[in-house]
Enzyme design. Structure first.
Site: not given
Ligand code: DON
Length: 561
Positions: A94, A372, A392, A414
């Site tokens: 991430r 995504t 995103n 996010d």
């Protein structure tokens, strides 16, 4: 090409194979969101690569041909099954907030959220994890070099790919943002800065060079040296806050997956900073406390939808309250997975009427995005990959770092820009997901495996906050023994606690069902478009039969080797 399903009865083709040991599969398969990416994965399997090499090849081609969904400027989650070790591993790649990020970075002096700052341009971009994931997977799990597994992507970047209708649709969503940034407009739009026509060829020679640097030098080829310097210069020139140290310090993290048991099935999925694994484990646990899956068919359709919406509502309530980056906050994982806790929470479900979300407690909200990608891969040794990757929103921040061909994510959106107050998309987050340097934003991405005595499933999808409910609905199809095409193509509905509505695709419910749901007090919202892009594989461990399917809603392809 639309969904393709290929069934192979391996016993026919592996005549010399003596037995089908449970846990062992005898063929490979790849399901991804683009035929070129699926083909690259299959080619790598044929060249002796394992599922991890094939997943790198597939993801790298997606990074070129799906610039709107995931790429070298983004990150993602990789759930791996290592057949030799009989072990599931979760690779967290991430994106991380830059060192100069801070809690109020998207607020003006009055404390109001500055529109678009977390969405368009380099200020929206967190530090990418995709290149680190490729290097890590190749080094630790692959059979092949990065040069081999990135070859198809480099070729596709140099020689180009043809625009399809899916590309056109997503470029349409982000046309204004793409036009703001000359390098992005030049690469992704036509000469007149319009959406390219069908068949228009998009070449990305700078991206090819960046991929070559990664192929030759591994991690350092992206996070140190020339590529890193060019990325940082380009970001800073446009007002961004990245520094060389951000890139050098980026690390992927291996975490223990979330594992939960449900009526003979083992559900293995993404842990925090994803919310998906925990949320689905909770939904299954609540469902189990209410009824046996074998009795599912005895429920009327309206009661099935009602019950599922109510368990979704409750799991998303907990998501909004408790989840964030576990390296920064304490996530009460044990409590959230506790069967008694979930049974108690589910005991407030009234089958005759909808619970109001407000009655569950403080109003909080969760995040949602628009694009995504997901890929599912299996090799002939039984190694598996379920990976959901993202930049995103479509085309991420729309900022293409000049000289690198890397399109930056807008994953900073996010985070909660201001806890308790809606962000630019009208969504509200909470304290657990506030911005901090080096923190990972909370995600909904839910790459998953489902194991039972005879079968193994690999599945996942994009779709922002709806990812979780889509994987949940797909899982339920599998639990009822339905074919893999049904998991990916079933009509979808979704409840995420707030807003207190059942969102659904057009034509999911008949008029009669709609009326019955409304009678129970549900508010229905037709989202007026189809959503998600699920990629799934099913292996029968006893017969060796493999089936795979790609969501008919988009342009992906599934192939069994
Ligand atoms: O990590 C997340 O939850 C989002 N960034 C995912 C965005 C997404 O799936 C958009 N897809 N349609």
């Amino acid at each position: 090409m639309k969904t393709s399903i290929l069934l192979f009865f391996i016993t026919l083709f592996l005549s010399g194979c003596s037995s089908n040991t449970p846990g062992t599969t005898h063929t490979g398969a790849v399901a991804s969101a683009h035929p070129m990416a699926t083909q690259a994965g299959i080619d790598i399997l044929k060249q002796g690569g394992n599922a991890f090499d094939a997943a790198i090849a597939t993801a790298a081609v997606l990074a070129v041909v799906e610039p709107y969904s995931a790429g070298m400027g983004g990150g993602g989650f990789w759930l791996l099954h290592d057949a030799e070790q009989q072990k599931d591993i979760f690779v967290d790649a991430r994106e991380k907030a830059p060192l100069k990020a801070h809690r109020d970075m998207y607020l003006n002096k009055k404390g109001n959220v500055i529109p678009k700052l977390s969405i368009d341009g380099p200020m929206a971009a967190a530090i990418p994890g995709q290149a680190a994931a490729f290097a890590h997977l190749a080094e630790k799990y692959g059979n092949l070099s990065l040069q081999q597994s990135l070859k198809a992507a480099i070729h596709a970047a140099q020689n180009g790919f043809a625009v399809d209708h899916h590309y056109q649709k997503l470029a349409g969503y982000r046309l204004k943002a793409l036009r703001q940034y000359p390098a992005a407009a030049q690469t992704f739009l036509d000469e007149k800065q319009n959406i390219p026509k069908l068949g228009y060829i998009i070449k990305q020679t700078q991206l090819a060079r960046t991929l070559e640097s990664l192929a030759d030098k591994g991690f350092d080829g992206f996070y140190k040296g020339d590529v890193a310097k060019t990325l940082v210069n380009s970001v800073q020139k446009a007002g961004g806050i990245w520094q060389m140290e951000d890139l050098q310090k980026y690390k992927i993290i291996e975490r223990a997956p979330i594992i939960s048991q449900y009526q003979g099935f083992t559900f293995t999925s993404a842990p925090p900073p994803s919310s998906g694994g925990i949320a689905i484990a909770q939904m299954l646990s609540m469902l189990e406390s209410q009824l046996d899956i074998n009795d599912w068919k005895t429920l009327e359709e309206v009661d099935q939808i009602h019950l599922l919406s109510e368990v979704m509502r409750r799991a998303y309530f907990d998501r909004a309250h408790y989840l964030g980056d576990p390296d920064f906050i304490d996530v009460p994982v044990k409590q959230l997975l506790d069967k008694k806790y979930n049974a108690t929470f589910a005991s407030s479900i009234d089958m005759s009427k909808a619970t109001s979300s407000a009655s569950l407690g403080t109003e909080r909200q969760i995040m949602e995005g628009f694009h995504t990608t997901h890929l599912s891969v299996l090799d002939n040794q039984g190694n598996r990959v379920s990976a959901t990757l993202s930049i995103n929103l479509p085309f991420g921040s729309a900022y293409l770092a000049e000289g690198t061909g890397v399109l930056l994510n807008n994953e900073m959106d996010d985070f909660s820009s201001k806890p308790g107050v809606p962000n630019a998309y009208g969504l509200v987050g909470n304290e657990a997901n506030a911005i901090a340097p080096e923190k990972r934003p909370l995600s909904s991405m839910t790459p998953s495996f489902i194991d039972s005595e005879n079968q193994t499933a690999i599945l996942g999808t994009p779709g922002g906050s709806r990812i979780i409910s889509m994987v949940f609905l797909g899982t339920l199809e599998h639990l009822q023994n339905k074919p893999v095409t049904d998991w990916v193509n079933r009509p979808r509905f979704h409840h995420q606690y707030l807003p207190d509505v059942i969102q659904h695709e057009p034509n999911t419910f008949s008029d009669e069902v709609k009326k019955a749901l409304e009678k129970k007090g549900h508010v229905l919202k037709d989202v007026r478009r189809q959503y998600g892009n699920m990629q799934a594989i099913l292996v029968n461990k006893k017969t060796g039969q493999v089936s795979a399917s790609s969501d008919e809603r988009a342009v992906g392809e599934a192939q069994v080797q």
